[in-house]
Scaffold this motif. Structure first.
Motif, PDB file in Angstrom:
ATOM      1  N   PRO A 157      52.464  51.706  51.686  1.00  0.00           N
ATOM      2  CA  PRO A 157      53.930  51.775  51.780  1.00  0.00           C
ATOM      3  C   PRO A 157      54.370  52.669  52.944  1.00  0.00           C
ATOM      4  N   ILE A 158      55.565  52.407  53.442  1.00  0.00           N
ATOM      5  CA  ILE A 158      56.122  53.179  54.555  1.00  0.00           C
ATOM      6  C   ILE A 158      56.179  54.664  54.213  1.00  0.00           C
ATOM      7  N   SER A 159      56.526  54.992  52.979  1.00  0.00           N
ATOM      8  CA  SER A 159      56.643  56.404  52.601  1.00  0.00           C
ATOM      9  C   SER A 159      55.306  57.121  52.707  1.00  0.00           C
ATOM     10  N   VAL A 160      54.229  56.469  52.331  1.00  0.00           N
ATOM     11  CA  VAL A 160      52.902  57.084  52.427  1.00  0.00           C
ATOM     12  C   VAL A 160      52.502  57.235  53.887  1.00  0.00           C
ATOM     13  N   VAL A 161      52.770  56.213  54.695  1.00  0.00           N
ATOM     14  CA  VAL A 161      52.444  56.279  56.121  1.00  0.00           C
ATOM     15  C   VAL A 161      53.236  57.400  56.786  1.00  0.00           C
ATOM     16  N   THR A 162      54.493  57.580  56.389  1.00  0.00           N
ATOM     17  CA  THR A 162      55.312  58.649  56.955  1.00  0.00           C
ATOM     18  C   THR A 162      54.725  60.020  56.631  1.00  0.00           C
ATOM     19  N   VAL A 163      54.255  60.211  55.417  1.00  0.00           N
ATOM     20  CA  VAL A 163      53.650  61.494  55.042  1.00  0.00           C
ATOM     21  C   VAL A 163      52.350  61.716  55.821  1.00  0.00           C
ATOM     22  N   LEU A 164      51.520  60.672  55.920  1.00  0.00           N
ATOM     23  CA  LEU A 164      50.276  60.801  56.691  1.00  0.00           C
ATOM     24  C   LEU A 164      50.564  61.106  58.154  1.00  0.00           C
ATOM     25  N   LEU A 165      51.577  60.458  58.717  1.00  0.00           N
ATOM     26  CA  LEU A 165      51.935  60.711  60.115  1.00  0.00           C
ATOM     27  C   LEU A 165      52.484  62.119  60.305  1.00  0.00           C
ATOM     28  N   THR A 166      53.221  62.623  59.322  1.00  0.00           N
ATOM     29  CA  THR A 166      53.736  63.994  59.409  1.00  0.00           C
ATOM     30  C   THR A 166      52.581  64.986  59.495  1.00  0.00           C
ATOM     31  N   GLU A 167      51.552  64.774  58.672  1.00  0.00           N
ATOM     32  CA  GLU A 167      50.382  65.658  58.712  1.00  0.00           C
ATOM     33  C   GLU A 167      49.666  65.561  60.060  1.00  0.00           C
ATOM     34  N   LEU A 168      49.547  64.340  60.592  1.00  0.00           N
ATOM     35  CA  LEU A 168      48.862  64.162  61.873  1.00  0.00           C
ATOM     36  C   LEU A 168      49.688  64.698  63.037  1.00  0.00           C
ATOM     37  N   LEU A 169      51.016  64.592  62.935  1.00  0.00           N
ATOM     38  CA  LEU A 169      51.878  65.172  63.973  1.00  0.00           C
ATOM     39  C   LEU A 169      51.787  66.700  63.967  1.00  0.00           C
ATOM     40  N   THR A 170      51.719  67.287  62.778  1.00  0.00           N
ATOM     41  CA  THR A 170      51.592  68.742  62.661  1.00  0.00           C
ATOM     42  C   THR A 170      50.268  69.215  63.267  1.00  0.00           C
ATOM     43  N   ALA A 171      49.205  68.439  63.054  1.00  0.00           N
ATOM     44  CA  ALA A 171      47.900  68.784  63.603  1.00  0.00           C
ATOM     45  C   ALA A 171      47.756  68.369  65.065  1.00  0.00           C
ATOM     46  N   GLU A 172      48.786  67.748  65.640  1.00  0.00           N
ATOM     47  CA  GLU A 172      48.826  67.277  67.020  1.00  0.00           C
ATOM     48  C   GLU A 172      47.716  66.281  67.331  1.00  0.00           C
ATOM     49  N   LEU A 173      47.420  65.419  66.348  1.00  0.00           N
ATOM     50  CA  LEU A 173      46.435  64.364  66.553  1.00  0.00           C
ATOM     51  C   LEU A 173      47.080  63.053  66.988  1.00  0.00           C
ATOM     52  N   VAL A 174      48.390  62.913  66.746  1.00  0.00           N
ATOM     53  CA  VAL A 174      49.131  61.739  67.194  1.00  0.00           C
ATOM     54  C   VAL A 174      50.391  62.191  67.920  1.00  0.00           C
TER      55      VAL A 174
END
Length: 136
Positions: free
Chosen positions: A92-109
């Motif tokens: 779901p979009i909501s799960v992808v958004t949470v995963l992307l938030t974590e990856l953005l915080t870690a500067e991986l994406v």
């Protein structure tokens, strides 16, 4: 970029179906899928990402990354929208958004604004094309 194709396994006709396994005694391959709230971790603030935001991986997945994060980083070698990522990962979009938030915080994406085309073409460009065609 096209999504990886999955092939369905056909059950063998001469073998009976495997018995259903219940409870914690099941092996790692037989366990039921994890709930989405386990994938996303604790409830935190989400990044302001919409469906058309383009996501590009900045690094390879680290060894400590969750399988969903690793898959997300692998498919984002070329820019993909959040909606495409959701469809390819079947999440779901909501799960992808949470995963992307974590990856953005870690500067991986890296998140980029979508490329917006102009509603009308530049008049000088159209006139130059018209004059070039008239000279032919």
């Amino acid at each position: 970029m096209t999504p990886p194709q999955r092939r369905r396994r056909k059950p063998k006709q001469d073998q009976p179906p495997p018995p259903a396994v219940e409870g914690p005694q099941a092996g790692a391959g037989d366990r039921p899928p994890e709930r989405l709230y386990i994938l996303t971790g604790e409830d935190c603030e989400r990044a302001p990402i919409d469906l058309v935001t383009l996501i590009v991986a900045r690094a390879d997945p680290p060894h400590s990354a969750a399988p969903e994060q690793s898959a997300l980083l692998r498919i984002c070698q070329a820019p993909l929208s959040v909606a495409e990522i959701s469809a390819y990962l079947n999440l779901p979009i909501s799960v992808v958004t949470v995963l992307l938030t974590e990856l953005l915080t870690a500067e991986l994406v890296q998140a980029r604004a979508p490329v917006v085309r102009q509603a009308r073409a530049d008049r000088s460009l159209l006139e130059a094309v018209m004059h070039g065609l008239q000279k032919l």
